[in-house]
Design a protein around this motif. Structure first.
Motif, short mmCIF file in Angstrom:
data_model
loop_
_atom_site.label_atom_id
_atom_site.label_comp_id
_atom_site.label_asym_id
_atom_site.label_seq_id
_atom_site.Cartn_x
_atom_site.Cartn_y
_atom_site.Cartn_z
N ILE A 85 46.94 45.41 31.07
CA ILE A 85 45.78 45.57 30.56
C ILE A 85 45.47 47.31 30.49
N ASP A 86 44.50 47.52 29.71
CA ASP A 86 44.17 49.06 29.70
C ASP A 86 43.27 49.33 30.89
N GLN A 87 43.20 50.80 31.14
CA GLN A 87 42.42 50.95 32.24
C GLN A 87 40.92 50.60 32.18
N ASN A 88 40.27 50.69 30.85
CA ASN A 88 39.11 50.43 30.74
C ASN A 88 38.65 48.82 30.82
N GLN A 89 39.69 47.94 30.78
CA GLN A 89 39.73 46.59 30.92
C GLN A 89 39.55 46.20 32.45
N VAL A 90 40.13 46.89 33.25
CA VAL A 90 40.50 46.57 34.47
C VAL A 90 39.16 46.01 35.24
N PRO A 91 39.17 44.68 35.77
CA PRO A 91 38.18 43.97 36.43
C PRO A 91 37.73 44.87 37.83
N GLN A 92 36.56 45.18 38.11
CA GLN A 92 36.11 45.60 39.25
C GLN A 92 36.53 45.01 40.70
N ASP A 93 36.91 43.56 40.59
CA ASP A 93 37.37 43.03 41.78
C ASP A 93 38.75 42.62 41.85
N LEU A 94 39.57 43.63 41.08
CA LEU A 94 41.28 43.32 41.10
C LEU A 94 41.68 44.33 41.91
N VAL A 109 49.66 41.21 47.73
CA VAL A 109 48.19 41.56 47.08
C VAL A 109 48.02 42.21 45.85
N LEU A 110 49.18 42.77 45.20
CA LEU A 110 49.01 43.44 43.93
C LEU A 110 48.60 42.36 42.97
N GLY A 111 47.26 42.83 42.35
CA GLY A 111 46.90 41.87 41.23
C GLY A 111 46.08 40.83 41.60
N ALA A 112 45.81 40.86 43.17
CA ALA A 112 44.73 39.65 43.33
C ALA A 112 43.48 40.16 43.09
N ARG A 113 42.78 39.21 43.07
CA ARG A 113 41.14 39.25 42.95
C ARG A 113 40.35 39.08 44.17
N VAL A 114 39.11 39.34 44.40
CA VAL A 114 38.33 38.97 45.28
C VAL A 114 37.91 37.50 45.16
N GLY A 115 38.23 36.80 46.25
CA GLY A 115 38.14 35.38 46.38
C GLY A 115 39.47 34.80 46.44
N GLU A 116 40.44 35.38 45.96
CA GLU A 116 41.72 34.93 45.70
C GLU A 116 42.43 34.73 47.31
N LYS A 126 50.72 32.72 57.07
CA LYS A 126 49.16 33.06 57.34
C LYS A 126 48.77 33.05 55.70
N TYR A 127 47.43 32.46 55.86
CA TYR A 127 46.81 32.52 54.50
C TYR A 127 45.32 33.43 54.60
N LEU A 128 45.38 34.28 53.61
CA LEU A 128 44.16 35.36 53.85
C LEU A 128 43.47 35.49 52.47
N ARG A 129 42.25 35.28 52.61
CA ARG A 129 41.20 35.53 51.34
C ARG A 129 41.00 37.27 51.08
N VAL A 130 41.09 37.33 49.94
CA VAL A 130 40.64 38.78 49.44
C VAL A 130 39.14 38.72 49.73
N GLN A 131 38.52 39.15 50.72
CA GLN A 131 36.91 39.10 50.84
C GLN A 131 36.22 40.00 49.98
N PHE A 171 40.67 47.49 50.33
CA PHE A 171 40.04 46.08 50.29
C PHE A 171 40.13 45.57 51.77
N VAL A 172 39.32 44.25 51.90
CA VAL A 172 39.31 43.59 53.22
C VAL A 172 39.99 42.11 52.90
N LEU A 173 40.73 41.65 53.85
CA LEU A 173 41.39 40.57 53.73
C LEU A 173 40.74 39.63 55.00
N ARG A 174 40.58 38.43 54.83
CA ARG A 174 40.05 37.69 56.04
C ARG A 174 41.09 36.49 56.15
#
Length: 135
Positions: A46-55, A103-110, A121-126, A62-65
């Motif tokens: 995707i183009d830079q201007n289309q990148v979601p803020q949670d990506l 984690v590359l390309g993961a989003r918050v909540g994933e 180990k399973y970690l959520r992108v918090q 970022f924080v992983l839990r």
């Protein structure tokens, strides 16, 4: 665990260039390079201007839990040339590691899966604390 991954076109191009150099130098494990190649080929560019803020993009903080014990960890995803001996102590995570490529390309909540000491180990992108592309 993870749905469709998104990558900015700029990150995609720089990662491809870095992959070529790393493959020739044989510094990075071939299995990691293959994982990154698969991620790149499957990801939607995707183009830079289309990148979601949670990506999570390159240089995102970022924080992983941990879903097992609720412990939280803060990281910054970096290119291999920005990763030094003391990088883990500074919270830097190299893209060219099993954990960084996960984690590359993961989003918050994933949820992402890491293997640590032979155990999954399973970690959520918090939370995404900083995402340079969305600014």
């Amino acid at each position: 665990m993870s749905g469709k991954r998104f990558l900015s076109k700029n990150d995609h191009q720089r990662i491809l260039s870095t992959l070529e150099v790393s493959a020739q130098s044989k510094v990075v494990q071939p299995s990691i390079l293959e994982i990154i190649r698969k991620t790149l080929s499957k990801a939607k560019k995707i183009d830079q201007n289309q990148v979601p803020q949670d990506l999570i993009t390159m240089n995102s903080k970022f924080v992983l839990r941990d879903l097992g014990n609720a412990e939280a960890f803060q990281f910054t995803l970096v290119y291999p040339d920005e990763y030094t001996e003391n990088a883990p102590a500074n919270g830097k995570l190299s893209l060219f590691s099993a954990h960084g490529s996960a984690v590359l390309g993961a989003r918050v909540g994933e949820v992402v899966r890491w293997e640590i000491n032979g155990m999954d180990k399973y970690l959520r992108v918090q939370e995404l604390l900083y995402q340079p592309t969305a600014i």
